[in-house]
Structures are given as structure tokens and as C-alpha cells.
Design a protein around this motif. Structure first.
Motif, PDB file in Angstrom:
ATOM      1  N   GLY A 170       0.824  -1.193   0.000  1.00 59.30           N
ATOM      2  CA  GLY A 170       0.000   0.000   0.000  1.00 59.30           C
ATOM      3  C   GLY A 170       0.865   1.251   0.000  1.00 59.30           C
ATOM      4  O   GLY A 170       2.092   1.211   0.057  1.00 59.30           O
ATOM      5  N   ARG A 171       0.149   2.361  -0.053  1.00 60.50           N
ATOM      6  CA  ARG A 171       0.822   3.656  -0.033  1.00 60.50           C
ATOM      7  C   ARG A 171       0.616   4.271   1.339  1.00 60.50           C
ATOM      8  O   ARG A 171      -0.506   4.410   1.809  1.00 60.50           O
ATOM      9  CB  ARG A 171       0.245   4.549  -1.124  1.00 60.50           C
ATOM     10  N   TYR A 172       1.744   4.674   1.984  1.00 61.84           N
ATOM     11  CA  TYR A 172       1.695   5.143   3.367  1.00 61.84           C
ATOM     12  C   TYR A 172       2.406   6.495   3.511  1.00 61.84           C
ATOM     13  O   TYR A 172       3.276   6.854   2.696  1.00 61.84           O
ATOM     14  CB  TYR A 172       2.375   4.145   4.315  1.00 61.84           C
ATOM     15  N   ASN A 173       1.981   7.174   4.580  1.00 61.60           N
ATOM     16  CA  ASN A 173       2.679   8.410   4.974  1.00 61.60           C
ATOM     17  C   ASN A 173       3.353   8.159   6.337  1.00 61.60           C
ATOM     18  O   ASN A 173       2.676   7.886   7.324  1.00 61.60           O
ATOM     19  CB  ASN A 173       1.719   9.581   5.075  1.00 61.60           C
ATOM     20  N   VAL A 174       4.700   8.236   6.368  1.00 61.35           N
ATOM     21  CA  VAL A 174       5.461   8.009   7.613  1.00 61.35           C
ATOM     22  C   VAL A 174       5.855   9.372   8.180  1.00 61.35           C
ATOM     23  O   VAL A 174       6.451  10.199   7.478  1.00 61.35           O
ATOM     24  CB  VAL A 174       6.710   7.150   7.352  1.00 61.35           C
ATOM     25  N   LYS A 175       5.498   9.573   9.454  1.00 66.76           N
ATOM     26  CA  LYS A 175       5.803  10.845  10.109  1.00 66.76           C
ATOM     27  C   LYS A 175       6.664  10.591  11.350  1.00 66.76           C
ATOM     28  O   LYS A 175       6.345   9.715  12.162  1.00 66.76           O
ATOM     29  CB  LYS A 175       4.510  11.555  10.489  1.00 66.76           C
ATOM     30  N   ILE A 176       7.728  11.393  11.485  1.00 68.38           N
ATOM     31  CA  ILE A 176       8.604  11.307  12.655  1.00 68.38           C
ATOM     32  C   ILE A 176       8.470  12.608  13.436  1.00 68.38           C
ATOM     33  O   ILE A 176       8.611  13.708  12.881  1.00 68.38           O
ATOM     34  CB  ILE A 176      10.079  11.112  12.252  1.00 68.38           C
ATOM     35  N   VAL A 177       8.207  12.486  14.753  1.00 64.90           N
ATOM     36  CA  VAL A 177       8.120  13.656  15.627  1.00 64.90           C
ATOM     37  C   VAL A 177       9.182  13.512  16.734  1.00 64.90           C
ATOM     38  O   VAL A 177       9.207  12.504  17.448  1.00 64.90           O
ATOM     39  CB  VAL A 177       6.735  13.795  16.264  1.00 64.90           C
ATOM     40  N   VAL A 178      10.058  14.532  16.867  1.00 64.65           N
ATOM     41  CA  VAL A 178      11.121  14.519  17.876  1.00 64.65           C
ATOM     42  C   VAL A 178      10.844  15.636  18.889  1.00 64.65           C
ATOM     43  O   VAL A 178      10.595  16.784  18.492  1.00 64.65           O
ATOM     44  CB  VAL A 178      12.500  14.720  17.237  1.00 64.65           C
ATOM     45  N   TYR A 179      10.895  15.278  20.195  1.00 64.25           N
ATOM     46  CA  TYR A 179      10.697  16.249  21.275  1.00 64.25           C
ATOM     47  C   TYR A 179      12.006  16.418  22.049  1.00 64.25           C
ATOM     48  O   TYR A 179      12.722  15.436  22.318  1.00 64.25           O
ATOM     49  CB  TYR A 179       9.620  15.766  22.247  1.00 64.25           C
ATOM     50  N   ASP A 180      12.345  17.667  22.424  1.00 64.40           N
ATOM     51  CA  ASP A 180      13.481  17.853  23.323  1.00 64.40           C
ATOM     52  C   ASP A 180      12.970  17.926  24.756  1.00 64.40           C
ATOM     53  O   ASP A 180      11.763  17.792  25.009  1.00 64.40           O
ATOM     54  CB  ASP A 180      14.308  19.092  22.937  1.00 64.40           C
ATOM     55  N   ASN A 181      13.875  18.154  25.708  1.00 67.80           N
ATOM     56  CA  ASN A 181      13.496  18.141  27.118  1.00 67.80           C
ATOM     57  C   ASN A 181      12.747  19.393  27.543  1.00 67.80           C
ATOM     58  O   ASN A 181      12.243  19.464  28.679  1.00 67.80           O
ATOM     59  CB  ASN A 181      14.738  17.968  27.990  1.00 67.80           C
ATOM     60  N   ALA A 182      12.666  20.364  26.653  1.00 70.02           N
ATOM     61  CA  ALA A 182      11.842  21.547  26.920  1.00 70.02           C
ATOM     62  C   ALA A 182      10.504  21.447  26.204  1.00 70.02           C
ATOM     63  O   ALA A 182       9.746  22.419  26.145  1.00 70.02           O
ATOM     64  CB  ALA A 182      12.579  22.811  26.486  1.00 70.02           C
ATOM     65  N   GLU A 183      10.206  20.250  25.615  1.00 76.48           N
ATOM     66  CA  GLU A 183       8.975  19.966  24.875  1.00 76.48           C
ATOM     67  C   GLU A 183       8.875  20.761  23.579  1.00 76.48           C
ATOM     68  O   GLU A 183       7.797  20.857  22.996  1.00 76.48           O
ATOM     69  CB  GLU A 183       7.731  20.204  25.744  1.00 76.48           C
ATOM     70  N   ASN A 184       9.989  21.316  23.117  1.00 81.09           N
ATOM     71  CA  ASN A 184      10.018  21.803  21.734  1.00 81.09           C
ATOM     72  C   ASN A 184      10.050  20.581  20.818  1.00 81.09           C
ATOM     73  O   ASN A 184      10.624  19.536  21.200  1.00 81.09           O
ATOM     74  CB  ASN A 184      11.261  22.673  21.501  1.00 81.09           C
TER      75      ASN A 184
END
Length: 582
Positions: A555-569
Motif C-alpha cells: 500500500g501507499r503510506y505516509n510516515v511521520k517522525i516527531v522529535v521532542y526535546d526536554n523543553a517539549e520543543n
């Protein structure tokens, strides 16, 4: 045997007058002074290094001393005639006497037989600024004069020579016998006929630095005998580790050599220790700084025959040969007349009531100089707040640390603080404060700061703390990179085989693949990495490596990566992926 063997050389280490009176045939006159002169060892004696050297003196005592000197200097084939010339004569071996000698050479030197008149004449001829006269030691025999001195290298421990730090301007004149009307020194002592000057010079220094540490001259009187007969190894280390008891615990008896350690049973409870010691560079300015900062200094000098006649004034060598080396305590100086003020250990009937003044640099004085202190350095500043390497620190933070002093002295703190590297000693923001906190004001966000504390006690001794650092509030997003899969590439065999494809807007995966992410944050640090497929959270990764095995249907997929720092940025990166699973 000696005459026929070119590899054997015999040294007569007595005075030249004694040599001229009688000596062993083929012996070479080599007075003790030659062995106490380091340049002589190189320029004169080096040519004999490959020879077998036989030494003798009158009774063997001095030849054993020279034996030790040559052994330390690397001579391998050295022997001393046991019992000296006395034993040689008792065995009825032949000698060359003055009346039978065919040698016309004049080996006489100024040494044993120098007279007061010769000394006075030399002082007048050289316009020296001191007076000579009969003293308590001037009429001793040459052997007795030598016995009072010694090879100082046997007693002086090696140490690193470090620059002496001193804040402020040095006075032009200084004397520990009169500092604003107070005499911090202790009375002149008499070592007698033993070569124990090193112990008396050491104790003279230690007694005064204890007075300085205690804050008043209360009459400290420590046991030289304990240092001589009970200490082992490095003498300075012994003073720091164990200390010395008072004189009454183990009195010193002049002229009694080879004693056992007959100290009192409770000597450890009665002992006073030094806290530290150090070596002073051999230059006038360094010696003056150490003298004013720490107290009297142990030092060594060469003694010439005229020194025994010293009655007063500013001594400089004028006549007579070198006898041996000697240890004394420097207690003061005078820059106008350029002399040291020193404490000797020959009793009050010599010199200026036992003290003497000597020109800078004369008799090689200062070549081995040590300072002592009974004061401990302040404790190293520790337990910083914010802690070292802290992140996301509030911009209104207050700096604090833990300090103190082993002697319970008042401690002053210098604060060094700076945005960015490097932090130098020019970056001082607070000088000599007594509290252990500092308010740096409102800080900048997203910034690294460096700081350190220098602690100084009331005696002027300092301890430099380590450099600490922290980051302030993090308002910037972390960094992110999707390492695998990447757009414009096809992956198969679990991602091990990679091939570039002609459409760069997506990635193609045949089978399964391990998704790999690289994430970093230079301020507060990465807290977590979240991986989504079509907005569904598949996994949360809290530490490196940021990897996840992805298995899915075609199938066709959308992969998303989310990175958080220790200040929640946070930061987001997405990629389109076509998956083919057959």
C-alpha cells in the motif's frame, strides 16, 4: 700493584697540607671540596669514570662520604680503604713522607690553616663589608669543621619547582624577626659537632610557620633529634604525614652521633605537622615572594674557610677554600643593600648573635630552597547549582556552591562567569565575597554559560575550582533526519539492498524495512522520538539508536517522525512510502 695497573687511581681526600706531610705512593691529592663541587665532578673527575677509584682519608669517615657522592653520580668502580690512612700505617704499609718526597709541586690551598689575619687582610683588600674575629667555631680542627656541615643532596628531597604566586607589591626590606614589631622566629640553637644543620634549618622554618598559623609567637620548640633519628624517607613528607613533637619529648645532645629513636611514647599526640611544602625557584624575586608569603625558608649554601670567622656585617666570600655545603634558614632580605638575613645553628657566639647577613647569590645560596606552611588550602568549591552540564536552566537562576576551609578560616570567593567559551581569569564578576551564592541577573535564552569559583583563605592560600557549564531555557526545536527510508530510493531484503529510482517524491520498500532516525538537540537534549504511520503512533523511542522494524501489507503510506526535546520543543519530518509485499 697500583704502580703497574693503569686502571687504578688512588685519591687522597684529606687537606693538601696533610697530603704533603705523608701519603700513599702514586696517590693524587683530591681534597673533599672537589667532590662537593658539581662542576668539579664534571670537569675534573669525569676522566676517571672508567677507572677503579680507591679513596682514603685519615680514619675512613670522610672517604665513606665521598664514596656515597661518587656512587650517586654514577661512578661504578669505587672503593674506600676501611680505617683510612691510620689502618694503612698500622699494617706497616709504606708511605711517601715530606722529607722523602721528590715531588716539587705545591698543592697548598686556603683551607685548614687559614688564619684570622689572612681573613682580615682579604676583607680589606677586597673592600668587603663584614668583620672577622675569633668565634665559637673558628678554632676547630678542619675535620671538626667539615663534620658540622654535610653533603646536602643526601637530605634534600627532590621536588617540582613551581612559580610562587603573590598578590601585591613586595616591601624593599623584610625580616620575620620584626614584622610590625613582632618577632615570629625562635631562638638560635647550637647543633654542635654533628652534621645536622639540615635538621636545624628545617625545624627553624617549621617553628616559625607554626607561630604564623597560630597567630602569635608562643615559643614553639620542636625536636631536631626526632627529625634526625626517627624520621625515614623524604623528610618533608614526614613533617606533613607525622610532624614533630616538642624538644622535651626527645632532646638534642650535641656531639652524640648514631642515636636510636628514643622519643617519648606519646610523641604523636604532641606532634605538630605542616600542611604543605614546595620548592622555590633559584632567583631573588621568587625567594622573596615565598619568604613573605609563607615564612622562613630552608636553603643551602657553600661554606668557605673564612665563614667560620664571621663576626658581623654583610658576608661575602673573600678567602679560603670551600669546606662543604651547609643548610640555613632565610628569614629576611634587604633590597637596598642586596643581602639575605639568615638563621644559623652554630650558637650565639658566632656571627651576629647566631644570625648572619649574606650578599645575594654569594656562596651559591638559594640553590636548594623550600617553603613550608602549616595552613591548609581552602576546600575545592563543589556541588554547583545549576549542576555541571545542566540544561533548560531558568533565565532567572541563582548560582550557588559549597565551600569551606579545613582550618575553619574565613574564606573569600571570586566568581568567574561568562557566556560562551573560553572562560579566562579575566572574566571575574565578583571579588572576595564571603557568601556562596551569586546572582548573574537575567540570562539569555538558548545560551551556554561557563563559570568557576576561586576560594582564598585569610592566609592568602587559594584553591581554584573546576569550570562548570549549563544551558539556559531551550526555545529552539531539535534537529531531525530520516536516515532510512529516503525518497528517491528502493529498498529490499529488509533495507540492506538500496537502488536509486527515477521518481524522487517517494520511497519504495519491497518486503519490510528498519526505519532509522537521527535526532539531536544542542541545548536541552532529545527527550523522545515518535514514529507514526498514517497518523497512527507505532512506537515511542526514548534513547538511541532510534530504529523500528516496520512490517506492513502492500500500500501507499505516509510516515511521520516527531522529535521532542526536554523543553517539549518539537520537530516533524514526513516521507511517502510505497510498500510491496508479495
Amino acid at each position: 700493584m697500583i704502580e703497574s695497573n693503569q686502571n687504578i687511581v688512588v685519591f687522597d681526600i684529606r687537606t693538601v697540607d696533610e697530603y704533603n706531610a705523608e701519603h700513599i705512593k702514586e696517590a693524587i691529592p683530591m681534597p673533599l671540596s672537589k667532590f662537593l663541587c658539581k662542576s668539579c665532578l664534571q670537569s675534573i673527575l669525569d676522566s676517571y669514570r672508567d677507572k677503579e677509584i680507591i679513596l682514603y682519608s685519615n680514619n675512613g669517615t670522610l672517604s665513606k662520604k665521598v664514596f656515597d657522592i661518587l656512587q650517586r653520580d654514577g661512578f661504578q668502580f669505587v672503593y674506600s680503604i676501611n680505617g683510612g690512612l691510620d689502618a694503612w700505617k698500622n699494617a706497616n704499609f709504606s708511605l711517601i713522607t715530606k722529607e722523602h718526597s721528590c715531588d716539587s709541586k705545591d698543592y697548598s690551598i686556603n683551607g685548614k690553616d687559614i688564619t684570622l689575619q689572612e681573613v682580615e687582610r682579604a676583607i680589606e683588600q677586597k673592600n668587603a663589608n663584614w668583620t672577622a674575629g675569633y668565634t665559637s667555631v673558628s678554632n676547630l680542627s678542619y675535620e671538626e669543621k667539615i663534620a658540622m656541615l654535610g653533603d646536602m643532596d643526601m637530605y634534600i628531597p627532590n621536588g617540582d619547582v613551581k612559580e610562587i604566586s603573590y598578590n601585591g607589591k613586595l616591601p624593599e626590606f623584610f625580616d620575620w624577626r620584626n614584622v610590625n614589631g613582632t618577632d615570629w622566629t625562635t631562638p638560635i640553637k647550637n647543633q654542635g659537632s654533628l652534621g645536622t644543620c639540615w635538621a636545624f634549618a628545617t625545624v627553624a622554618c617549621v617553628e616559625t610557620v607554626i607561630h604564623i598559623f597560630d597567630g602569635y609567637p608562643w615559643g614553639c620548640d620542636l625536636s631536631e633529634a626526632h627529625l634526625i633519628w626517627c624520621s625515614t624517607g623524604n623528610k618533608n613528607f614526614y613533617l606533613k604525614q607525622y610532624g614533630l613533637p616538642d624538644e622535651t619529648c626527645f632532646p638534642y645532645y650535641r656531639g652524640v652521633a648514631g642515636q636510636e629513636c628514643n622519643t617519648c611514647p606519646d610523641w604523636e599526640k604532641r606532634a605538630r605537622k605542616i600542611a604543605k611544602y614546595g620548592t622555590v625557584p633559584n632567583d631573588v624575586f621568587s625567594i622573596q615572594k615565598a619568604l613573605v608569603k609563607y615564612g622562613p625558608l630552608f636553603t643551602t649554601m657553600d661554606v668557605y674557610s673564612d665563614f667560620y670567622f664571621y663576626n658581623g656585617g654583610i658576608y661575602s666570600h673573600t678567602s679560603g677554600g670551600i669546606v662543604s655545603s651547609h643548610a640555613v634558614a632565610i628569614v629576611g632580605y634587604n633590597n637596598k643593600s642586596k643581602y639575605w638575613i639568615c638563621k644559623n645553628s652554630w650558637g650565639t657566639d658566632w656571627g651576629e648573635n647566631g644570625w648572619f647577613r649574606i650578599k645575594y647569590g654569594n656562596c651559591d645560596i638559594g640553590r636548594n630552597t623550600y617553603w613550608y606552611s602549616a595552613n591548609h588550602d581552602p576546600m575545592e568549591p563543589c556541588n554547583p547549582t545549576p549542576y555541571d552540564g545542566a540544561r533548560n536552566v531558568d533565565i532567572f537562576t541563582m548560582l550557588s556552591w559549597t565551600g569551606g576551609d579545613p582550618d575553619n578560616d574565613t574564606v573569600y570567593y571570586d566568581v568567574y562567569f561568562k557566556k560562551g567559551w573560553p572562560l579566562t581569569m579575566d572574566d571575574i564578576v565578583s571579588y572576595h565575597q564571603t557568601n556562596t551564592t551569586y546572582n548573574p541577573g537575567i540570562l539569555e535564552k538558548d545560551t551556554i554559560y561557563y563559570w568557576r569559583i576561586v576560594a582564598t583563605d585569610i592566609h592568602g592560600d587559594s584553591t581554584i575550582g573546576p569550570i562548570w557549564h549549563f544551558w539556559t531555557e531551550d526555545t529552539s526545536s531539535p534537529m531531525i533526519e530520516i536516515v532510512k527510508p529516503q525518497q528517491g530510493y528502493m529498498y529490499k531484503d529488509g533495507g540492506r539492498t538500496i537502488k536509486q529510482i527515477p521518481f524522487p517524491w517517494a520511497a519504495v520498500v519491497i518486503g519490510n524495512i528498519t526505519v532509522e532516525v537521527d535526532a539531536w538537540d544542542n541545548n536541552s537534549g532529545v527527550n523522545r522520538v515518535e514514529i507514526y504511520v498514517d497518523d497512527t503512533l507505532k512506537i515511542t523511542l526514548n534513547k538511541k539508536p532510534y530504529k523500528w522494524l516496520w512490517e506492513d501489507k502492500s500500500g501507499r503510506y505516509n510516515v511521520k517522525i516527531v522529535v521532542y526535546d526536554n523543553a517539549e520543543n518539537f520537530a516533524v519530518s514526513e516521507i511517502k512510502v510505497w510498500v510491496f509485499n508479495f
